[in-house]
Design a protein around this motif. Structure first.
Motif, mmCIF file in Angstrom:
data_model
loop_
_atom_site.group_PDB
_atom_site.id
_atom_site.type_symbol
_atom_site.label_atom_id
_atom_site.label_comp_id
_atom_site.label_asym_id
_atom_site.label_seq_id
_atom_site.Cartn_x
_atom_site.Cartn_y
_atom_site.Cartn_z
ATOM 1 N N UNK A 34 0.850 -1.195 0.000
ATOM 2 C CA UNK A 34 0.000 0.000 0.000
ATOM 3 C C UNK A 34 0.880 1.237 0.000
ATOM 4 N N UNK A 35 0.505 2.222 -0.815
ATOM 5 C CA UNK A 35 1.203 3.506 -0.829
ATOM 6 C C UNK A 35 0.251 4.563 -0.293
ATOM 7 N N UNK A 36 0.661 5.276 0.758
ATOM 8 C CA UNK A 36 -0.155 6.370 1.294
ATOM 9 C C UNK A 36 0.563 7.687 0.982
ATOM 10 N N UNK A 37 -0.211 8.755 0.843
ATOM 11 C CA UNK A 37 0.392 10.043 0.490
ATOM 12 C C UNK A 37 1.245 10.596 1.623
ATOM 13 N N UNK A 38 0.726 10.501 2.845
ATOM 14 C CA UNK A 38 1.447 11.113 3.963
ATOM 15 C C UNK A 38 1.053 10.412 5.244
ATOM 16 N N UNK A 39 2.012 10.184 6.122
ATOM 17 C CA UNK A 39 1.696 9.639 7.430
ATOM 18 C C UNK A 39 2.765 10.100 8.400
ATOM 19 N N UNK A 40 2.507 9.853 9.687
ATOM 20 C CA UNK A 40 3.528 10.178 10.670
ATOM 21 C C UNK A 40 4.720 9.253 10.508
ATOM 22 N N UNK A 57 2.074 -11.441 7.390
ATOM 23 C CA UNK A 57 3.497 -11.346 7.067
ATOM 24 C C UNK A 57 3.653 -10.934 5.607
ATOM 25 N N UNK A 58 4.627 -10.062 5.364
ATOM 26 C CA UNK A 58 4.874 -9.619 4.003
ATOM 27 C C UNK A 58 4.085 -8.381 3.616
ATOM 28 N N UNK A 59 3.376 -7.776 4.585
ATOM 29 C CA UNK A 59 2.700 -6.507 4.303
ATOM 30 C C UNK A 59 3.764 -5.422 4.135
ATOM 31 N N UNK A 60 3.582 -4.585 3.098
ATOM 32 C CA UNK A 60 4.507 -3.482 2.830
ATOM 33 C C UNK A 60 3.695 -2.185 2.855
ATOM 34 N N UNK A 61 4.141 -1.214 3.641
ATOM 35 C CA UNK A 61 3.479 0.084 3.706
ATOM 36 C C UNK A 61 4.496 1.153 3.304
#
Length: 280
Positions: A34-40, A57-61
């Motif tokens: 998942x690609x988010x625009x902005x996070x802390x 397992x294997x989740x990519x943020x």
């Protein structure tokens, strides 16, 4: 143009759909991306998700911009939007003895360095334990860092921050660097992220297949070969305001840095800040 999505044409957004097609496979490590625009902080977000049971397992943020990215010792890590790669992955090495999990940030360093040398054509070195160094104008500068955190569900979240297109006037501190400043052949972040994640999956698989053994997996030898700290006189700034000066002579089986001090003692350092006192 205002501050819209395309306002900095040198910094196009990541293509999440293409990244998923390239990396997320039934038989592979990466289960989601998942690609988010902005996070802390991608690390904090992924730890929270893992603990809430919302990540396998294997989740990519990946974040295009982080407002509260953290380095080791809770240092802040900030950079302009889309100027780097800021991502975290969730690993669950349950079949590896917990005593060997300390190798995960070092393994990630090896994976990032080997992936970048292939995809960016830039020579990166590792400063113990897990800073990524590049050479800019003949001097070593930090272009990235790695932070591993335990998630309460038996997982480990490993975060990577890497400066890709930062210009000299955008550096957070003068000692920082970026792939662009180091003369990288390619600074397109999509192929860089693909290369780094493929390299990480490869190294993680080798390490797990070896039961986390750093020798059998080739990890200890490869880390030592790429570690700019070895062979140097260094100062280790230790917890409790202590420090130790010596020559960095080895990385031991637990991933600790071994210093040979002036009085002939070999002292392993497991945590602390390392200052390179002279060139290798």
């Amino acid at each position: 143009m205002g501050g819209g999505r395309w306002s900095d044409l040198d910094r196009p957004p990541l293509n999440a759909a293409a990244l998923r097609r390239a990396l997320v496979r039934e038989d592979g490590l990466w289960s989601s991306l998942e690609v988010v625009q902005r996070t802390g902080s991608t690390n904090a977000d992924l730890v929270a998700r893992a603990e809430a049971g919302g990540a396998e397992e294997g989740a990519v943020l990946v974040a295009e911009e982080q407002s509260a990215g953290r380095g080791r010792l809770d240092r802040r890590w900030t950079a302009p939007a889309r100027s780097g790669l800021f991502f975290s992955v969730l690993l669950r090495p349950g079949d590896v003895p917990v005593a060997r999990w300390g190798w995960l940030p070092l393994l990630t360093g090896v994976a990032v360095a080997t992936g970048l040398s292939r995809a960016a054509g830039v020579d990166t070195a590792l400063k113990w334990p897990n800073d990524l160094l590049v050479t800019v104008g003949g001097e070593e500068r930090k272009a990235g860092g790695i932070l591993a955190e335990r998630a309460g569900d038996g997982g480990v979240v490993v975060g990577v921050g890497l400066n890709v297109t930062l210009r000299e006037d955008e550096l957070p501190v003068p000692q920082a660097g970026s792939l662009a400043l180091a003369g990288a052949a390619g600074t397109d972040r999509d192929p860089l992220l693909r290369a780094v994640l493929r390299s990480l999956a490869d190294w993680y698989g080798r390490w797990r297949d070896a039961g986390g053994d750093p020798v059998a997996s080739g990890l200890q030898e490869t880390y030592a070969a790429g570690c700019a700290t070895l062979g140097r006189k260094v100062r280790a700034e230790l917890p409790g305001d202590r420090s130790l000066v010596g020559e960095a002579v080895a990385v031991d089986g637990d991933g600790r840095l071994v210093l040979a001090t002036a009085d002939g003692v070999r002292a392993p350092v497991g945590a602390g800040d390392i200052v390179h006192l002279r060139p290798a």
